[in-house]
Design a protein around this motif. Structure first.
Motif, PDB file in Angstrom:
ATOM      1  N   UNK A   1      30.949  47.433  35.814  1.00  0.00           N
ATOM      2  CA  UNK A   1      32.404  47.612  36.568  1.00  0.00           C
ATOM      3  C   UNK A   1      33.356  48.328  35.626  1.00  0.00           C
TER       4      UNK A   1
ATOM      5  N   UNK B   1      27.351  40.777  61.257  1.00  0.00           N
ATOM      6  CA  UNK B   1      27.541  39.325  60.591  1.00  0.00           C
ATOM      7  C   UNK B   1      26.459  38.700  59.752  1.00  0.00           C
TER       8      UNK B   1
ATOM      9  N   UNK C   1      24.096  40.617  57.866  1.00  0.00           N
ATOM     10  CA  UNK C   1      23.579  41.584  56.797  1.00  0.00           C
ATOM     11  C   UNK C   1      23.780  40.825  55.527  1.00  0.00           C
ATOM     12  N   UNK C   2      23.090  41.181  54.473  1.00  0.00           N
ATOM     13  CA  UNK C   2      22.914  40.432  53.115  1.00  0.00           C
ATOM     14  C   UNK C   2      23.005  41.792  52.255  1.00  0.00           C
ATOM     15  N   UNK C   3      23.463  41.150  50.694  1.00  0.00           N
ATOM     16  CA  UNK C   3      23.554  42.114  49.803  1.00  0.00           C
ATOM     17  C   UNK C   3      22.176  42.374  49.174  1.00  0.00           C
TER      18      UNK C   3
ATOM     19  N   UNK D   1      29.245  52.362  43.355  1.00  0.00           N
ATOM     20  CA  UNK D   1      29.590  50.925  43.334  1.00  0.00           C
ATOM     21  C   UNK D   1      28.757  50.243  44.349  1.00  0.00           C
TER      22      UNK D   1
ATOM     23  N   UNK E   1      26.630  33.115  49.673  1.00  0.00           N
ATOM     24  CA  UNK E   1      26.930  34.012  48.519  1.00  0.00           C
ATOM     25  C   UNK E   1      26.076  35.560  48.644  1.00  0.00           C
ATOM     26  N   UNK E   2      25.175  35.398  49.435  1.00  0.00           N
ATOM     27  CA  UNK E   2      24.609  36.849  49.372  1.00  0.00           C
ATOM     28  C   UNK E   2      24.559  37.336  50.817  1.00  0.00           C
ATOM     29  N   UNK E   3      24.822  36.454  51.743  1.00  0.00           N
ATOM     30  CA  UNK E   3      24.727  36.926  53.362  1.00  0.00           C
ATOM     31  C   UNK E   3      23.502  36.496  53.877  1.00  0.00           C
TER      32      UNK E   3
ATOM     33  N   UNK F   1      42.109  47.687  45.561  1.00  0.00           N
ATOM     34  CA  UNK F   1      41.360  48.411  46.665  1.00  0.00           C
ATOM     35  C   UNK F   1      40.574  49.708  45.704  1.00  0.00           C
ATOM     36  N   UNK F   2      39.092  49.695  45.762  1.00  0.00           N
ATOM     37  CA  UNK F   2      38.759  50.491  44.940  1.00  0.00           C
ATOM     38  C   UNK F   2      38.557  52.041  45.167  1.00  0.00           C
TER      39      UNK F   2
ATOM     40  N   UNK G   1      37.623  45.981  37.680  1.00  0.00           N
ATOM     41  CA  UNK G   1      37.825  47.355  37.906  1.00  0.00           C
ATOM     42  C   UNK G   1      39.205  47.773  37.406  1.00  0.00           C
TER      43      UNK G   1
ATOM     44  N   UNK H   1      35.593  41.148  40.651  1.00  0.00           N
ATOM     45  CA  UNK H   1      35.219  42.530  40.625  1.00  0.00           C
ATOM     46  C   UNK H   1      36.878  43.359  40.571  1.00  0.00           C
TER      47      UNK H   1
ATOM     48  N   UNK I   1      31.611  44.680  54.698  1.00  0.00           N
ATOM     49  CA  UNK I   1      32.188  43.329  55.085  1.00  0.00           C
ATOM     50  C   UNK I   1      31.182  42.813  56.414  1.00  0.00           C
ATOM     51  N   UNK I   2      30.755  41.541  56.289  1.00  0.00           N
ATOM     52  CA  UNK I   2      29.955  41.208  57.453  1.00  0.00           C
ATOM     53  C   UNK I   2      30.882  40.613  58.708  1.00  0.00           C
TER      54      UNK I   2
ATOM     55  N   UNK J   1      36.699  41.106  49.963  1.00  0.00           N
ATOM     56  CA  UNK J   1      35.641  39.808  50.289  1.00  0.00           C
ATOM     57  C   UNK J   1      35.965  39.114  49.064  1.00  0.00           C
TER      58      UNK J   1
ATOM     59  N   UNK K   1      34.082  37.120  47.578  1.00  0.00           N
ATOM     60  CA  UNK K   1      33.011  37.258  46.833  1.00  0.00           C
ATOM     61  C   UNK K   1      32.943  38.377  45.676  1.00  0.00           C
ATOM     62  N   UNK K   2      33.912  39.104  45.946  1.00  0.00           N
ATOM     63  CA  UNK K   2      34.069  40.179  44.981  1.00  0.00           C
ATOM     64  C   UNK K   2      35.242  40.002  44.059  1.00  0.00           C
TER      65      UNK K   2
ATOM     66  N   UNK L   1      21.510  42.891  42.802  1.00  0.00           N
ATOM     67  CA  UNK L   1      20.942  41.840  44.031  1.00  0.00           C
ATOM     68  C   UNK L   1      19.483  42.183  44.369  1.00  0.00           C
TER      69      UNK L   1
ATOM     70  N   UNK M   1      40.007  39.042  54.576  1.00  0.00           N
ATOM     71  CA  UNK M   1      39.028  39.817  54.818  1.00  0.00           C
ATOM     72  C   UNK M   1      39.349  41.352  54.312  1.00  0.00           C
ATOM     73  N   UNK M   2      40.331  41.651  54.028  1.00  0.00           N
ATOM     74  CA  UNK M   2      40.620  43.173  53.331  1.00  0.00           C
ATOM     75  C   UNK M   2      39.799  43.315  52.262  1.00  0.00           C
TER      76      UNK M   2
ATOM     77  N   UNK N   1      37.778  62.399  45.135  1.00  0.00           N
ATOM     78  CA  UNK N   1      37.725  61.141  44.504  1.00  0.00           C
ATOM     79  C   UNK N   1      36.242  60.738  44.266  1.00  0.00           C
TER      80      UNK N   1
ATOM     81  N   UNK O   1      28.139  34.459  57.893  1.00  0.00           N
ATOM     82  CA  UNK O   1      29.529  34.734  58.435  1.00  0.00           C
ATOM     83  C   UNK O   1      29.684  34.344  60.045  1.00  0.00           C
TER      84      UNK O   1
END
Lengths: 430, 403
Positions: free
Chosen positions: B384, B295, B297-299, B330, A410-412, A287-288, A334, A330, B289-290, A324, A326-327, B338, A321-322, B126, A417
């Protein structure tokens, strides 16, 4: 209706393609996870398996192979997620705190968009877990993220015919609730010990019957699962955060001798030596930023590095889903930022998780004879700018970023979803 | 006093200052992104008394001997988080550190962020360690009108140091505004808001006409809405679905409000209306998170806004669970992967954010006279595996911890 029918036909066609000519990827940088990275490599897959892999000058490409120019790309093993909730699976209900009889198998929605998004993230195998609100919320399922119509299409069958999966267990604050759930940590451990002792007695009765059906104890689904655990045929996948809770898992593991993997382990950096000494692997969440859950307040990005230094086998997970799917790359990247080696970080996305799921003879690296599960990347796996271009499972491409329909996952975007049963399709290519 | 003595005293003072907390600092970067002109290869930023003194190529700008020097691969302006709630929300996520929403009434624009902000909150430390130097923070989404926001640096010791103590009034439309009592529906939420704004129009008219000594009793809630009507406090509307975006614009036009659209998950379905309305957007975090209202949304939403010419900035937003905050560095990184260029993504968390928040005279770029807020990185800040290696705020080293 028509669309649905076409999708199904396309699925059948692509399955059939796995049976036909070999496919050879040339020119890519290969990160095989079995030896050094190969700057100019060749990967040949046929009938769902890897048939050849190595530097360009050492691999003979079959004459009937379809050649794919992958120059400038990186090919690595499909990512293995050792803890995910894709497919919207659920487990035990509120009737009791320990329910090893309940199977994720009976609840997963293979048409969930989360599976499509995980494919877009390069995930080829996932351990789908029930929740952590029980001491044991049921049996987990190790699935291949194939495009399937039913859950049966996604299963991994073991040599002895059993379906691959583990047993979810949890301690700490999540399973604490009103009775019959535990109200304290010590009570939680007592309830678990009680059930494992019962399982030992159940197993003794089966052994004493020595194959005589008239002497066998009545069937008990909970006990049967726990006996599999005691016999080492089913690995306990154990949610645990705080340092003392981690040690409680190790204490119970020592008493009953089951195989266990520690999951999440926010406080791993405090007890890395103890985990190493117990020779137990860790499935780590990354978790970042800190905070959000009291039990995880001391979590740090340095967990991966601390466990690596102690010599612990570390796999990563998304807990999707905690985080994603797709990451997922990552998480490794990290961890490198926080001191982990590149080699072990990549190992944590692949081979470490193959070991955690006890599937390392089939998946986790690009080696001759292993399943043809791999991903094509646009660049280095640990770079922000890198995209997953294609995801292949058993020699079948399940994600192609150049297909607009797949790209949405991939991008939404609209539908990415939303769970309306939409399936991946190769129609666009035809 | 003779001039000789005066000079001696002055030099002694300068030396003392240099030993304790240097008033003069030089930051040299292999690449300096000023956000005001092309990036400078091997650049130097000179800092004096908390402000940027000069910036230019090292070849043309010598570092005076009495300046304390820092060196990094990449130097950028300090990052600006255009919308967060940290300082009102804390990392423990327990009732005692969650002050972003008060649920006793659906509309409480009189609640001031300065009365709740905790500058010692660990989440601020942080985000600062990743180069974030300015926060637009305060009351959060999750209720029709939650309260005011503020703008403050991440090294502030007290809320009194705020750059802007009352920045905007935070509102939410859509499912997020629903309450167990009222509003229980979308239309009711708008009806409640219209009634309050009409009441504020009347209050304002009466107050302007009132004779001295005969003013009506003060009503701090309505006064806050009057400030919204006057455009002194923009209405920051968190809104995600396209139909709710349309409702926000309808409301904004009816009352002539200064509106800032926030979140805006379905931006791609409402792009033309937003463009026509002329409202700026603080877009959802790139990695949000979508699900539910978000639901679709896009990157690539930041890139799409950029292409449409709509002013926008990135935000860390509000997180209910883990992680308790995001880091705009980030989010900008993933936006840069993107569809945005590197510099467009950097602008979305520096100069463009400063302009949207109306603080670009002080922060957002590396230019002579601006606050000396700088972030230093050991590589491409968006990679990253790169680290933030130092942060200056008002010319003082505010962070040297490396994550």
């Amino acid at each position: 209706m028509k669309t649905r029918l076409l999708s199904i036909l396309a699925g059948v066609t692509s399955l059939a393609m796995a049976q036909t000519p070999p496919v050879a990827f040339t020119g890519a940088r290969l990160i095989s996870m079995a030896g050094a990275e190969i700057p100019n490599g060749v990967l040949v897959v046929e009938k769902g398996r890897i048939v050849a892999v190595g530097p360009a000058d050492s691999v003979t490409i079959p004459t009937n192979a379809r050649r794919v120019d992958a120059a400038g790309k990186v090919i690595m093993p499909g990512l293995i997620d050792s803890h995910s909730h894709v497919g919207g699976a659920d487990g035990g209900d509120g009737s009791s705190p320990i329910q090893p009889d309940v199977r994720v198998l009976d609840s997963i929605n293979v048409r969930a968009s989360s599976i499509q998004r995980a494919q877009a993230g390069g995930v080829t195998v996932a351990n789908v877990m029930p929740g952590s609100g029980h001491l044991s919320s049921g049996q987990t399922l190790y699935i291949k993220l194939r495009d399937g119509k039913t859950v049966d299409d996604l299963l991994i069958t073991l040599g002895d015919g059993r379906i691959a999966g583990g047993l979810k267990m949890a301690n700490g604050t999540n399973p604490r609730r009103a009775a019959p759930f535990p109200g304290t940590r010590a009570k939680a451990a007592a309830l678990v010990r009680e059930q494992f002792i019962k399982a030992q007695e159940y197993r003794d009765k089966i052994r004493a019957a020595n194959g005589d059906a008239t002497k066998m104890p009545p069937r008990d689904l909970r006990m049967e699962t726990l006996v599999e655990v005691l016999d080492g045929k089913r690995v306990v996948q154990h949610h645990t955060h705080r340092h003392d809770d981690i040690l409680t898992v190790l204490r119970l593991q020592k008493e009953f001798g089951f195989k266990v993997v520690l999951h999440h382990t926010s406080d791993a950096w405090m007890v890395a030596e103890e985990i190493a000494k117990a020779k137990v692997p860790v499935s780590l969440i990354v978790i970042d930023s800190p905070g959000g859950k009291l039990e995880t307040k001391d979590s740090t990005l340095e967990n991966g590095a601390a466990l690596e230094k102690a010599g612990v086998v570390v796999g990563f997970h998304t807990d999707d889903g905690v985080t994603d799917s797709r990451f997922f790359l990552r998480a490794a990247a990290i961890s490198v930022r926080a001191g982990m080696s590149r080699e072990k970080a990549l190992y944590g996305l692949t081979m470490a998780n193959a070991k955690i799921l006890e599937l390392d003879s089939r998946i986790g690296s690009l080696e001759k004879g292993k399943d043809a599960d791999f991903i094509l990347l646009s660049g280095d796996p640990l770079s922000t700018y890198t995209k997953v271009i294609e995801t292949w499972i058993d020699g079948v491409r399940v994600f192609n970023r150049n297909n607009p329909k797949d790209r949405v996952y991939a991008v939404g975007g609209v539908g990415a979803s939303h769970d309306d049963g939409d399936m991946h399709s190769d129609e666009w290519e035809k | 006093m003779s001039s000789v003595i005066r000079t001696t005293i002055l030099s002694a003072a300068l030396i003392a200052a240099a030993v304790t907390s240097p008033a003069q600092i030089a930051v040299r970067g292999d690449m300096v992104y000023t956000m005001a002109g092309t990036p400078i290869r091997d650049g130097v930023v000179l800092v004096r008394d908390g402000k940027i003194e000069r910036v230019g190529p090292a070849a043309q700008l010598a570092i005076p001997a009495n300046y304390k020097s820092y060196r990094a691969k990449v130097v950028t302006p300090g990052l600006i988080d255009a919308h967060t709630v940290i300082g009102l929300t804390g990392y423990l996520n327990q009732p005692q550190d969650q002050d972003q929403v008060e649920r006793s009434a659906p509309m409480q624009p009189e609640l001031r962020a300065v009365d709740a902000f905790d500058p010692a909150e660990r989440l601020i430390e942080w985000v600062r360690s990743f180069g974030v130097t300015t926060l637009h923070t305060g009351h959060g989404p999750g209720i029709l009108v939650s309260g005011q926001t503020m703008i403050i640096k991440t090294d502030a010791k007290t809320a009194e140091e705020a750059l802007v103590p009352a920045a905007m009034v935070a509102a939410t439309l859509g499912d997020g505004a629903r309450d167990t009592r009222t509003p229980g529906s979308r239309a009711k939420a708008i009806a409640l808001l219209r009634a309050e704004l009409i009441k504020a129009q009347e209050y304002r008219a009466k107050a302007e006409k009132a004779e001295k000594g005969k003013e009506a009793p003060r009503d701090i809630r309505t006064e806050a809405f009057v400030r919204v009507l006057k455009g002194e406090l923009p209405l920051l509307v968190t809104v995600n679905r396209a139909n709710d975006i349309a409702s926000a614009i309808r409301l904004g036009k009816e009352f002539g409000l200064k509106l800032v659209l926030d979140g805006v998950a379905e931006v791609q379905l409402a792009m033309e209306q937003i463009q026509a309305a002329g409202y700026p957007v603080i877009i959802h975090p790139t990695m949000a998170r979508p699900g539910g209202e978000t639901e679709n949304l896009t990157m690539e939403d930041a890139a799409k806004l950029r292409a449409a010419g709509i002013p926008f900035a990135l935000q860390s937003g509000f997180e209910g669970y883990v992680p308790k905050t995001r880091v705009v560095l980030f989010e900008a990184a993933v936006a840069a992967a993107n569809g945005l260029t590197f510099e467009q993504a950097l602008a979305s968390v520096t100069l463009d954010a400063a302009k949207l928040l109306g603080i670009d005279k002080r922060v957002g770029s590396i230019e002579t006279g601006k606050d000396a807020d700088l972030a230093m990185y050991d590589g491409d800040p968006f990679e990253y595996a790169s680290h933030c290696v130092g942060v200056l705020i008002n010319g003082k080293l505010a962070s040297s911890s490396v994550h």
